[in-house]
Design a protein around this motif. Structure first.
Motif, PDB file in Angstrom:
ATOM      1  N   LEU A1041       0.874  -1.251  -0.085  1.00 46.71           N
ATOM      2  CA  LEU A1041       0.072  -0.113  -0.085  1.00 46.71           C
ATOM      3  C   LEU A1041       0.583   1.366  -0.051  1.00 46.71           C
ATOM      4  N   ALA A1042       2.085   1.095   0.581  1.00 46.08           N
ATOM      5  CA  ALA A1042       2.803   2.503   0.802  1.00 46.08           C
ATOM      6  C   ALA A1042       4.400   2.385   0.750  1.00 46.08           C
ATOM      7  N   LEU A1043       5.156   3.494   0.543  1.00 43.08           N
ATOM      8  CA  LEU A1043       6.523   3.230   0.623  1.00 43.08           C
ATOM      9  C   LEU A1043       6.766   4.181   2.000  1.00 43.08           C
ATOM     10  N   PHE A1044       7.886   3.569   2.613  1.00 45.85           N
ATOM     11  CA  PHE A1044       8.100   4.218   3.882  1.00 45.85           C
ATOM     12  C   PHE A1044       9.494   4.688   3.845  1.00 45.85           C
ATOM     13  N   PHE A1045       9.742   5.874   4.152  1.00 51.43           N
ATOM     14  CA  PHE A1045      10.952   6.823   4.106  1.00 51.43           C
ATOM     15  C   PHE A1045      11.638   7.230   5.180  1.00 51.43           C
ATOM     16  N   TYR A1046      12.885   6.947   5.582  1.00 46.89           N
ATOM     17  CA  TYR A1046      13.444   7.425   6.982  1.00 46.89           C
ATOM     18  C   TYR A1046      14.910   7.686   6.842  1.00 46.89           C
ATOM     19  N   LEU A1057       4.401   7.413   1.619  1.00 41.35           N
ATOM     20  CA  LEU A1057       3.813   7.632   0.472  1.00 41.35           C
ATOM     21  C   LEU A1057       3.021   6.762   0.045  1.00 41.35           C
ATOM     22  N   TRP A1058       1.625   7.019  -0.379  1.00 43.23           N
ATOM     23  CA  TRP A1058       0.687   5.937  -0.914  1.00 43.23           C
ATOM     24  C   TRP A1058       1.074   5.626  -2.251  1.00 43.23           C
ATOM     25  N   LYS A1059       1.168   4.204  -2.335  1.00 39.75           N
ATOM     26  CA  LYS A1059       0.995   3.875  -3.755  1.00 39.75           C
ATOM     27  C   LYS A1059       0.007   3.946  -4.634  1.00 39.75           C
ATOM     28  N   PRO A1060      -0.111   4.951  -5.526  1.00 39.56           N
ATOM     29  CA  PRO A1060      -1.377   5.307  -6.237  1.00 39.56           C
ATOM     30  C   PRO A1060      -1.971   4.035  -6.844  1.00 39.56           C
ATOM     31  N   LEU A1061      -1.439   3.020  -7.453  1.00 40.97           N
ATOM     32  CA  LEU A1061      -1.884   1.947  -8.010  1.00 40.97           C
ATOM     33  C   LEU A1061      -2.788   1.208  -6.839  1.00 40.97           C
ATOM     34  N   SER A1062      -2.355   0.825  -5.478  1.00 34.40           N
ATOM     35  CA  SER A1062      -3.239   0.095  -5.105  1.00 34.40           C
ATOM     36  C   SER A1062      -4.188   0.912  -4.305  1.00 34.40           C
ATOM     37  N   PHE A1063      -4.542   2.177  -4.671  1.00 39.03           N
ATOM     38  CA  PHE A1063      -5.676   2.889  -4.177  1.00 39.03           C
ATOM     39  C   PHE A1063      -6.865   3.051  -5.145  1.00 39.03           C
ATOM     40  N   GLN A1064      -6.578   2.313  -6.310  1.00 34.09           N
ATOM     41  CA  GLN A1064      -7.705   2.091  -7.349  1.00 34.09           C
ATOM     42  C   GLN A1064      -8.591   0.783  -6.840  1.00 34.09           C
ATOM     43  N   GLN A1066     -10.686  -2.242  -6.543  1.00 37.39           N
ATOM     44  CA  GLN A1066     -10.282  -3.573  -7.272  1.00 37.39           C
ATOM     45  C   GLN A1066     -11.267  -4.406  -7.040  1.00 37.39           C
ATOM     46  N   PRO A1067     -11.746  -5.384  -7.709  1.00 38.36           N
ATOM     47  CA  PRO A1067     -12.586  -6.435  -7.386  1.00 38.36           C
ATOM     48  C   PRO A1067     -12.027  -7.314  -6.114  1.00 38.36           C
ATOM     49  N   PHE A1068     -13.072  -8.076  -5.405  1.00 41.21           N
ATOM     50  CA  PHE A1068     -12.778  -8.781  -4.397  1.00 41.21           C
ATOM     51  C   PHE A1068     -12.076  -9.839  -4.917  1.00 41.21           C
ATOM     52  N   LYS A1069     -10.764 -10.125  -4.054  1.00 40.26           N
ATOM     53  CA  LYS A1069      -9.881 -11.402  -4.308  1.00 40.26           C
ATOM     54  C   LYS A1069      -9.490 -11.833  -2.965  1.00 40.26           C
ATOM     55  N   VAL A1070      -9.250 -13.205  -2.504  1.00 42.59           N
ATOM     56  CA  VAL A1070      -8.970 -13.836  -1.299  1.00 42.59           C
ATOM     57  C   VAL A1070      -7.440 -13.349  -1.033  1.00 42.59           C
ATOM     58  N   SER A1071      -6.579 -13.267  -2.236  1.00 44.96           N
ATOM     59  CA  SER A1071      -5.139 -12.958  -2.170  1.00 44.96           C
ATOM     60  C   SER A1071      -4.951 -11.458  -1.826  1.00 44.96           C
ATOM     61  N   SER A1072      -5.827 -10.639  -1.880  1.00 47.17           N
ATOM     62  CA  SER A1072      -5.436  -9.162  -1.931  1.00 47.17           C
ATOM     63  C   SER A1072      -6.200  -8.505  -1.005  1.00 47.17           C
ATOM     64  N   MET A1073      -6.691  -9.129   0.236  1.00 46.99           N
ATOM     65  CA  MET A1073      -7.435  -8.523   1.231  1.00 46.99           C
ATOM     66  C   MET A1073      -6.658  -7.760   2.173  1.00 46.99           C
ATOM     67  N   ARG A1074      -5.362  -7.628   1.970  1.00 44.41           N
ATOM     68  CA  ARG A1074      -4.623  -7.107   3.325  1.00 44.41           C
ATOM     69  C   ARG A1074      -4.799  -5.880   3.524  1.00 44.41           C
ATOM     70  N   GLY A1075      -5.376  -5.443   4.871  1.00 46.23           N
ATOM     71  CA  GLY A1075      -5.541  -4.138   5.200  1.00 46.23           C
ATOM     72  C   GLY A1075      -6.569  -3.518   4.594  1.00 46.23           C
ATOM     73  N   LYS A1076      -7.686  -4.046   3.734  1.00 48.58           N
ATOM     74  CA  LYS A1076      -8.585  -3.480   2.696  1.00 48.58           C
ATOM     75  C   LYS A1076      -9.834  -3.422   3.384  1.00 48.58           C
ATOM     76  N   LYS A1077     -10.928  -2.940   2.923  1.00 46.62           N
ATOM     77  CA  LYS A1077     -12.258  -3.096   3.171  1.00 46.62           C
ATOM     78  C   LYS A1077     -13.195  -3.337   1.935  1.00 46.62           C
ATOM     79  N   VAL A1078     -14.203  -3.767   2.205  1.00 42.94           N
ATOM     80  CA  VAL A1078     -15.213  -4.149   1.066  1.00 42.94           C
ATOM     81  C   VAL A1078     -16.288  -2.965   0.997  1.00 42.94           C
ATOM     82  N   THR A1079     -16.248  -2.679  -0.146  1.00 45.35           N
ATOM     83  CA  THR A1079     -17.443  -1.781  -0.132  1.00 45.35           C
ATOM     84  C   THR A1079     -18.195  -1.825  -1.571  1.00 45.35           C
TER      85      THR A1079
END
Lengths: 1118, 275
Positions: A1041-1046, A1057-1064, A1066-1079
């Motif tokens: 979801l994001a990049l961390f800089f330090y 920095l949020w990764k813009p691609l992962s904020f689009q 996406q259809p529900f998929k069992v493998s890509s549910m990490r930290g997401k919510k369904v709406t």
């Protein structure tokens, strides 16, 4: 070979399937190279083996004979296309010239007045000449020019972009001159008045974008008028008007170098000439008049040389580019383009160049000539038949420092050039010749495409330290080629070579007074260190009883003292105060300040030395002393002792075959080297044998484990199974700890993968390695029962750690011995990368290799001799290297031959898309670029390049203008405004807070004291950095979801920095549910990141460490 | 925020139920655990028996097996909780699982299989979606995160030498026994033909065969090639001469073509502007 028998060719022609068709295609291509869109990657077999045509053969042969390689030929052709003037522009310029011509002839005459009476000039024009003393005899009136002629490079076709100058010689008619106009600047003043009158009239015309004055090559005796066209063409061309007399106006014999044309009495404003004194010769003055008289004949001479010689045009253009890149072609006494053309003509005359040659060969021959001939000792002359009445070369040598006499035998073309400047050119030529002969470097790129600027000076540009001071008053205003005394003084010191920046007077508008020497501003000098001596604290002089001793004493003043040396001699010597490496680097500053004070009486306050401004960011600890070089040496000493102890360990079942360090401190490139520490017990939670961090107290100081690989002897007793090898290694770790404790009383703490040893206040981390283990990890048995070796992730990591990293460490350790500032440069570079929050995005080894490249392949510079210069070059390398098209070849230990390097390059091009974005090749790692395989990513590299070029620009500005109150640390403070979330950390839980760029005012106790002799202690807390643990958890959880800089050196903020691609959505998929919510979105089920919860997770995961989470953008709202 | 919560509760993929979980009372927003009954063919996944196993998606990083077991214990007796990286059949629990070696650390968001003793509990768990957010860390069962967690794990990373030594010794004894057995077996088979009459040649025996590795095969091929090359006469026949010449020209052409492409590429990127 080339006379291949025609019967054979015919035979082959019959065999070839369709040779004529292939030939046609080829010819077509050659005819239209511009349409070089996506060409087929490979020639077909038929095309490759088609019989050659005779013209193709000659072309191939030419390429081989006249150029280095076909690539160079193509590159040069492209460059020439880029710099030469386009036909379309030429037409515009021609039209512009015609208009000027008609305007000039229409300027009205003026009545005759005294030279000193300048009332007829309008207010809007100031005479572009320093009229000191003002009163002079003579009368002037303006008469339209007798002749207008274009001279110089425009006609010869050798002018190069971007500054296209067209020179017009405006011949002043005879009528305006009187007898004795050669005397006392009368000619020069008339010339200036003539130009001012022209300027006055032309400034009213709408045709011109600007009408300005300038000094020709910054020589203040020679003002010229600059005209630029109106509108968008303004940048295209500058027309320079030179006023000149008719060629037979003066008798040449009046201007021989030994003649006087400026009377002392007039110049000093005395009423009567002193009796009996002879007037001193005024060669520079004479030369400046002569130059004007021969302009047209020079044009004829050059155009004669250029006829039937296409290579000359190309060669001169290349040479001009070469000079421009080194900033040698501007300013007073420069090596101008005109001079280069004359030099090529000279070489043609001497048959060192023949008309057959290509542009590349002209460049090469000219550089060769410059490199080997010292014109300040043996001058050259273009004059063909020696007229006995003319002055001989020796006369010129007496009057001028550098001698190059023109075809007329009267003018010295190098009159304004000083010997030191010529030597600068010579040095550059020598270095360029070396580069051309070196097959490892891309000569074209380095010679013609790389600027060597820093505005300072040409020869050493960034190699040199810069200091500037207000020296305007030192320069003698009357003598055009006065050399500051101090320059000579500095040159006497053998280990500093110095380059004066060319004095460049700017152009000025016609209604302003001409600039005086004072207006040049602070002078900037570049210093080129000889690394062996620059940092020596002792300057040994001659023996006390030798006559040179007096000279030495007067040069060094009070600093010089008598000293007795170990060999019994008593010598004069100068000793400088310096104890640390950092202070030693500042010895040149001490010398300069001392000498300038002593000889030129310049107060210290007006000197500014900018050679070591950046070093404060790698200074260790609280004390102001060194920059960590000494700490590093003591680490290495302790390590050497430990490795000896390991070698000689008794009762170990297998021998230790090698002990190799892999920690950056052991190759001198650790940004902040470890300092010997002893823990304070009361600060920690105590266990039986070791200390633990306590929750109530601030985080204890970070103690780096210095990792050492300990190779064990191979033996049949090693098991051949990966699980068993791991256990055996663990057993070794236990045993090593035990033996070191018994035999050397060292406190150890064994673990499964390593043993930590506390020694001399450092903690070493021993890791046992078995050389066959990577091989065993790679073993795969195919279905047919054959044993194959296949790289796995595990084996790759192990090889990297136990094989490649030790090798790299020892190679770089060796490099440090050759170049003492390598380590500090690399540390500065790493500090900068870390300060820009990118240290986790690029591996340390990669930075080390990049810096090593600067030292191993410095062309066109010399290896950096101070960390700051090295750092500037590092930024320059990052910013300008063409990562897309070229591999960066770091020839460690000169393990690669030229052919291999070329092979590497070619293969690189073929397989570019599969290789990492940043490709580093070393002799041991030619094909995989192991240190850059995963990091940096394309985006990070792009950001790095951008940051580097911006930082470089900012730094150069600040260093060139040290008097401004900008902080040089600016480039070490990253911009935070484009990150989406900032996680602010609690300073007391940041163990490396002291390493931050802006040190905290209030310091917190970290539970350690400096001590290197503690023996029997409870084991301190090692390798415990809560921030790194926190980052690890964040990356594990939110990597997609994001990049961390330090900034790992004491940063107080983690930027997200949020990764813009992962904020689009996406259809529900069992493998890509990490930290997401369904709406639901448009009646469809989609997953989006659950940002509110994630922001709270940031706080939960970093409980106790995180001060606050600041969400700065609302980018996630969909 | 409230609107977001409502939406999240409303939208659930088919077959799943969404359970809201929070770390502790003071958090304002929550993650959603997606749960459903684990479905798999009978007998395919013995570790996670169908009907009484609950499949849980999107388990937050601070939610370990203990917390999960506590969360679901109110629906029925929890037999085991298996947390893994991605969905897949459960591995058989290794009896010899070592305390020191082959540790797998769990990273980030996980999936979990909660095995109940009774199938009814699965349905009960799905019904939890109607209730308010579940709490992972409570007063009675606090979950450590941040500094205190790191200090604990630092403490745990320090091993007891004696224990480690004992474990290594035990493993190595096992290993030695296994190797000795294999060797004994190989020695028995040495030189004895199998039922079809083939004799297995090993590296041991009296006539060791070539090792069957890829490297050895390549070496043999290379040697053959060299042998052949040595026999060949170069530039002896006229046609050979001709061939080399042609080859040379072809090489030059190839090089020229490559260079031209490179230049074209650089020109496209404007690499020829000196300043």
């Amino acid at each position: 070979f080339y006379l291949q028998g025609s019967p054979e060719a015919a035979e082959e022609a019959e065999q070839g399937p369709e040779p004529s068709a292939g030939g046609a295609v080829r010819r077509g291509k050659r005819a239209a190279p511009a349409a070089a869109a996506p060409q087929p990657a490979k020639l077909s077999r038929a095309e490759l083996y088609r019989p050659p045509t005779s013209e193709e053969l000659t072309q191939l042969k030419e390429t081989e004979d006249l150029f280095h390689s076909s690539l160079l030929r193509l590159q040069i052709e492209e460059l020439l296309k880029e710099v030469t003037l386009k036909e379309k522009k030429k037409k515009k310029i021609d039209a512009f010239l015609h208009e000027i011509n008609s305007l000039l002839s229409a300027i009205p005459e003026t009545p005759e007045t005294e030279l000193t009476d300048q009332a007829w000039l309008s207010e809007g024009v100031k005479v572009p000449f320093l009229q000191v003393p003002f009163s002079v005899k003579g009368r002037f009136r303006f008469v339209p020019p007798a002749e207008l002629k274009v001279v110089g490079s425009y006609l010869l076709g050798t002018c190069v972009r971007p500054e296209i100058n067209v020179d017009i010689a405006v011949t002043m008619p005879r009528e305006i001159f009187q007898d004795k106009d050669n005397l006392n600047q009368r000619y020069h003043r008339k010339r200036a008045l003539y130009l001012s009158h022209i300027a006055q009239h032309l400034s009213k015309e709408k045709l011109f974008g600007s009408v300005k004055f300038a000094y020709m090559n910054s020589n203040h005796l020679k003002p010229i008028l600059l005209l630029r066209p109106q509108g968008k063409d303004e940048k295209v061309v500058t027309v320079r008007l030179h006023a000149c007399p008719t060629s037979d106006l003066f008798k040449p014999s009046r201007f021989y170098p030994s003649k006087n044309n400026v009377r002392t009495a007039w110049f000093m404003e005395q009423s009567t000439p002193k009796e009996g004194t002879t007037e001193p010769p005024t060669p520079h003055y004479n030369n400046s008049i002569l130059c004007d008289t021969v302009m047209l004949s020079h044009l004829h001479f050059l155009s004669n040389a250029a006829t039937d010689f296409p290579g000359m045009k190309d060669g001169v253009a290349l040479l001009k580019v070469w000079l421009n890149q080194r900033q040698l072609s501007k300013g007073l006494g420069c090596f101008s383009g005109f001079l280069v053309s004359m030099l090529v003509a000279y070489l043609l005359m001497k048959r060192k160049i023949v008309k057959m040659m290509s542009g590349y060969q002209v460049l090469r021959s000219t550089l060769q000539f410059l490199a080997t001939t010292d014109l300040s000792v043996t001058g050259i002359s273009l004059a063909k038949d020696a007229d006995p009445s003319l002055p001989v070369l020796d006369d010129f040598h007496q009057a001028f420092e550098v001698v190059f006499v023109d075809p007329s035998g009267l003018v010295n073309l190098c009159a304004d050039m000083t010997a030191s400047k010529y030597h600068q050119v010579q040095l550059e030529a020598k270095r360029s010749m070396e580069i051309l002969d070196d097959r490892m470097v891309d000569g074209f790129q380095v010679l013609l495409m790389t600027p060597k600027p820093i505005g300072a000076e040409a020869a050493c540009s960034k190699t040199s330290e810069l200091f500037s001071c207000n020296w305007g008053d030192l320069l003698d205003e009357t003598c055009s080629s006065s050399t500051p005394i101090s320059q000579q003084l500095l040159l006497q010191k053998p280990h500093l070579s110095l380059c004066l920046m060319f004095l460049i007077f700017p152009q000025w508008p016609i209604d302003a007074d001409p600039p005086k020497h004072k207006d040049v501003g602070p002078l900037t000098f570049g210093l080129l260190f000889v690394p062996e001596f620059a940092a020596s604290t002792l300057e040994k002089g001659p023996q006390a009883d030798h006559p040179e001793a007096l000279e030495f004493r007067t040069f060094w003043g009070e600093k010089s003292e008598l000293r007795r040396f170990q060999d019994g001699s008593i010598c004069e010597a100068v000793v400088w105060e310096a104890s640390t490496a950092c202070q030693k680097r500042l010895i040149p500053e001490q010398i300069i300040r001392h000498l300038l004070k002593l000889h030129a009486d310049i107060p210290e306050s007006s000197i500014c030395y900018t050679g070591a401004l950046l070093e404060s960011v790698i200074r260790t600890g609280k004390e102001a002393g060194g920059t960590g070089e000494e700490a590093m040496v003591s680490v290495v000493c302790s390590y050497d002792d430990l490795s000896r102890k390991l070698w000689n360990l008794k009762e170990l079942p297998l021998m230790v075959t090698a002990v190799q360090g892999v920690h950056p401190a052991l190759r001198y490139t650790d940004v902040f080297p470890p300092i010997p520490m002893k823990p304070i017990y009361s600060f920690h939670k105590r266990s039986k044998h070791f200390l633990l961090p306590s929750e109530e107290k601030p985080c204890p100081a970070y103690i780096t484990p210095l990792k050492i690989i300990c190779h064990m002897e191979g033996s049949g007793q090693w098991p051949q199974d990966k699980g068993a090898i791991k256990r055996i290694k663990a057993a070794f770790h236990l045993q090593l700890a035990e033996l070191l404790r018994q035999q050397h009383q060292l406190v150890c703490r064994p673990a499964v993968t390593h043993t930590d040893v506390y020694k001399d206040g450092y903690v070493f981390r021993l890791q046992v390695a078995y050389h066959r283990e990577p091989l065993i990890l790679k073993e795969v048995v195919t279905p047919e029962g054959m044993l194959k070796y296949q790289d796995t992730e595990e084996s790759r990591l192990l090889e990297l750690e136990t094989l490649h990293l030790p090798y790299l460490t020892s190679s770089l350790h060796g490099l440090q011995q050759q170049h003492p500032v390598f380590g500090s440069t690399s540390r500065l570079a790493k500090r900068w990368i870390s300060a820009q929050l990118l240290s986790d995005s690029i591996s340390e080894e990669c930075v080390d290799l990049l810096v090593a490249f600067l030292f191993l392949h410095p062309a066109p510079f010399t290896p950096p001799s101070s960390p700051q210069v090295g750092f500037l070059r590092f930024l320059n390398l990052l910013a300008t290297f063409d990562w897309k098209n070229n591999p960066l070849i770091v020839n460690l230990n000169t393990g690669l031959t030229g052919e291999q390097a070329v092979g590497r390059r070619n293969k690189f091009v073929a397989s570019r898309s599969r290789l990492p974005v940043m490709f580093l090749a070393t002799p041991k790692d030619q094909w995989s670029s192991m240190w850059t395989q995963e990091r940096p990513s394309a985006q990070i590299l792009q950001r790095l390049v951008l940051l580097a070029s911006e930082s470089l620009r900012a730094l150069e500005e600040q260093l060139m203008d040290p008097l401004s109150d900008q902080d040089v640390k600016m480039v070490f403070r990253p911009p935070l405004d484009f990150y989406d979330v900032l996680i602010h950390l609690n300073p007391s839980q940041i163990p490396r807070l002291l390493e931050s760029v802006d040190r905290p005012v209030k310091s917190v106790s970290r539970g350690v004291v400096k001590n290197s002799s503690a023996m029997n202690i409870l084991f301190p807390v090692v390798d415990y950095d809560p921030v790194q643990l926190y980052l690890q958890e964040l990356r594990n959880a939110f990597d997609d979801l994001a990049l961390f800089f330090y900034d790992k050196h004491g940063g107080e903020v983690i930027a997200v920095l949020w990764k813009p691609l992962s904020f689009q959505p996406q259809p529900f998929k069992v493998s890509s549910m990490r930290g997401k919510k369904v709406t639901t979105l448009n009646n469809e089920l989609v997953c989006i990141p659950n940002v509110e919860a994630i922001l709270e997770d940031f706080e939960i995961l970093g409980e106790g460490l995180v001060k606050s989470v600041e969400a700065r953008t609302e980018k996630w709202t969909i | 925020m409230a609107a977001a919560t409502g939406r999240a509760a409303g939208a659930v993929p088919a077959g799943y139920a969404a359970l809201a979980v929070k770390f502790a009372e003071r958090q304002r927003s929550h993650h959603c655990l997606l749960v459903k009954e684990h479905q798999v063919r009978e007998g395919a996944d013995t570790a996670h028996p169908p009907r009484r196993t609950l499949f849980v998606l999107n388990v937050p990083p601070y939610c370990g097996p203990d917390s999960l077991s506590r969360l679901f214990s109110r629906c029925g007796h929890v037999q085991s909780v298996d947390i893994c990286d991605k969905p897949g059949p459960g591995e058989k629990k290794d009896k010899l699982a070592s305390k020191f070696f082959d540790h797998k650390t769990l990273k980030g968001f996980q999936v979990a299989y909660v095995v109940f003793r009774k199938p009814a509990a699965v349905q009960a768990a799905k019904a939890l979606s109607q209730e308010g957010p579940l709490l992972i860390s409570t007063e009675s069962h606090p979950v450590k995160t941040g500094i205190s967690k790191w200090i604990t794990s630092y403490e745990a990373s320090i091993v007891d030498p004696k224990e480690l030594k004992a474990e290594v010794d035990a493993y190595m004894q096992d290993y030695d026994k296994k190797v000795a057995e294999e060797e004994a077996k190989a020695a028995l088979e040495e030189g004895v033909p199998d039922e079809e009459g083939w004799v297995k040649v090993t590296r041991k025996g009296r006539k060791p065969g070539l090792p069957r590795t890829e490297a050895a095969n390549l070496r043999v091929l290379e040697r053959e090639k060299q042998k052949r090359a040595r026999k060949e006469l170069l530039n002896f026949y006229a046609w050979q001469h001709r061939e080399t010449k042609r080859e040379h020209i072809a090489q030059l052409r190839k090089k020229f073509e490559e260079d031209k492409q490179r230049i074209a590429l650089m020109r496209a990127q404007r690499k020829f502007r000196p300043y």
